[in-house]
Design an enzyme around this catalytic site. Sequence first.
Site, PDB file in Angstrom:
ATOM      1  N   SER A  86      -0.135  -5.344   3.215  1.00 13.98           N
ATOM      2  CA  SER A  86       0.243  -4.138   3.769  1.00 13.98           C
ATOM      3  C   SER A  86       0.765  -4.574   5.389  1.00 13.98           C
ATOM      4  O   SER A  86       0.127  -5.235   5.857  1.00 13.98           O
ATOM      5  CB  SER A  86      -0.475  -3.090   3.616  1.00 13.98           C
ATOM      6  N   ALA A  87       1.852  -3.556   5.799  1.00 16.02           N
ATOM      7  CA  ALA A  87       2.280  -3.855   7.126  1.00 16.02           C
ATOM      8  C   ALA A  87       1.393  -2.967   8.081  1.00 16.02           C
ATOM      9  O   ALA A  87       1.464  -3.089   9.156  1.00 16.02           O
ATOM     10  CB  ALA A  87       3.887  -3.419   7.246  1.00 16.02           C
ATOM     11  N   LYS A 133      10.603   2.787   6.031  1.00 14.15           N
ATOM     12  CA  LYS A 133       9.547   2.174   5.095  1.00 14.15           C
ATOM     13  C   LYS A 133       9.207   0.749   4.830  1.00 14.15           C
ATOM     14  O   LYS A 133      10.401  -0.192   5.030  1.00 14.15           O
ATOM     15  CB  LYS A 133      10.103   2.557   3.525  1.00 14.15           C
ATOM     16  N   GLU A 140       5.976  -3.918  -4.909  1.00 15.85           N
ATOM     17  CA  GLU A 140       6.797  -3.391  -3.597  1.00 15.85           C
ATOM     18  C   GLU A 140       7.790  -2.168  -3.824  1.00 15.85           C
ATOM     19  O   GLU A 140       8.475  -2.287  -4.565  1.00 15.85           O
ATOM     20  CB  GLU A 140       7.446  -4.676  -2.731  1.00 15.85           C
ATOM     21  N   ASP A 141       7.855  -0.969  -2.741  1.00  9.04           N
ATOM     22  CA  ASP A 141       8.690  -0.119  -2.865  1.00  9.04           C
ATOM     23  C   ASP A 141       9.634  -0.293  -1.947  1.00  9.04           C
ATOM     24  O   ASP A 141      10.614   0.595  -1.448  1.00  9.04           O
ATOM     25  CB  ASP A 141       7.969   1.010  -2.731  1.00  9.04           C
ATOM     26  N   LEU A 193       0.713  -1.230   0.002  1.00 10.80           N
ATOM     27  CA  LEU A 193      -0.058   0.040   0.155  1.00 10.80           C
ATOM     28  C   LEU A 193       0.649   1.309  -0.145  1.00 10.80           C
ATOM     29  O   LEU A 193       0.872   2.050  -0.992  1.00 10.80           O
ATOM     30  CB  LEU A 193      -0.942   0.093   1.344  1.00 10.80           C
ATOM     31  N   THR A 232       2.360   7.691   1.514  1.00  7.83           N
ATOM     32  CA  THR A 232       1.994   8.121   2.765  1.00  7.83           C
ATOM     33  C   THR A 232       3.129   8.607   3.642  1.00  7.83           C
ATOM     34  O   THR A 232       3.129   8.719   4.769  1.00  7.83           O
ATOM     35  CB  THR A 232       1.221   6.969   3.554  1.00  7.83           C
TER      36      THR A 232
HETATM   37  C1  BG6 Z   1       4.081   0.320   6.114  1.00 11.95           C
HETATM   38  C2  BG6 Z   1       4.936   1.448   5.932  1.00 11.95           C
HETATM   39  O1  BG6 Z   1       3.421   0.000   4.959  1.00 11.95           O
HETATM   40  O2  BG6 Z   1       3.396   0.234   7.310  1.00 11.95           O
HETATM   41  C3  BG6 Z   1       5.842   1.761   7.188  1.00 11.95           C
HETATM   42  O3  BG6 Z   1       5.664   1.502   4.995  1.00 11.95           O
HETATM   43  C4  BG6 Z   1       4.741   1.552   8.462  1.00 11.95           C
HETATM   44  O4  BG6 Z   1       6.508   3.085   7.365  1.00 11.95           O
HETATM   45  C5  BG6 Z   1       3.903   0.420   8.619  1.00 11.95           C
HETATM   46  O5  BG6 Z   1       5.592   1.702   9.683  1.00 11.95           O
HETATM   47  C6  BG6 Z   1       2.948   0.055   9.600  1.00 11.95           C
HETATM   48  O6  BG6 Z   1       1.894   1.406   9.610  1.00 11.95           O
HETATM   49  P1  BG6 Z   1       0.829   1.590  10.704  1.00 11.95           P
HETATM   50  O7  BG6 Z   1      -0.023   2.523   9.808  1.00 11.95           O
HETATM   51  O8  BG6 Z   1       0.344   0.396  11.095  1.00 11.95           O
HETATM   52  O9  BG6 Z   1       1.537   2.424  11.820  1.00 11.95           O
HETATM   53 MG    MG Z   2       5.565   0.381   0.984  1.00 12.65          MG
END
Ligand code: BG6
Ligand code: MG
Length: 215
Positions: A115-116, A46, A170-171, A11, A18
Amino acid sequence: MGKPHAVIFDLDGVIVDTAKHHFQAWKQLADELGFNFTEEDNERLKGVSRMDSLNILLEIGGLNKSESEKQELAARKNKRYVEAISVMDESEILPGVLSFLQELKEHNIPYALGSASKNAPLILKQIGLYEKFNAIVDGNSISQAKPDPEVFLRGAEELSVAPGNCVVFEDAQSGIEAGKSAGMYVVGVGDPAILEGADEYIRTMEEMTVSRLEK
Ligand code: BG6
Ligand code: MG
């Protein structure tokens, strides 16, 4: 790789930018803790989970914090980040994304999010794409952060497609490694001088088409 049976998108940095909002929120926290945090430092965060990001931030500042203090700091950062993303709209979808999603639909190729971020559902709703994904796997539903392949393997499972027939976009370096460990074809989005290990690279999603993947 031949026509992919499914596509899994990261994402942050692939569908929306973001990183600038994460940077502002982490920087404000670093300011409050009394040290400087640069955009270059932000590169290290990231693709990294929220708690791992906080640990890197504290390491940069040379600070040790207890578990409960870390919980408070992460919540403080996230509150500000959520304020920023709550006003996002579809104009923030990165160039080339919508036309590629449309093309996938026309070819009946399903796609998932991998996405993480625990804020992924909110972001997808803000930009009007929540309903379009066939599956959403995010930081709320995984136990192992990238570079572990869990997030992408779960995406493939939810789409009922073998990992070897999936393409990942993926970036982040950790995400490229996660996609390769999952046994998937990985397209790195960004600068190939910075990213390594992907099967091919594009600068932006504008360069991607289904026929390019088929070759
Ligand atoms: C990833 C971002 O997608 O999500 C990271 O690239 C970020 O920078 C991670 O720390 C977790 O995000 P969130 O929204 O759960 O704090
Ligand atoms: Mg990313």
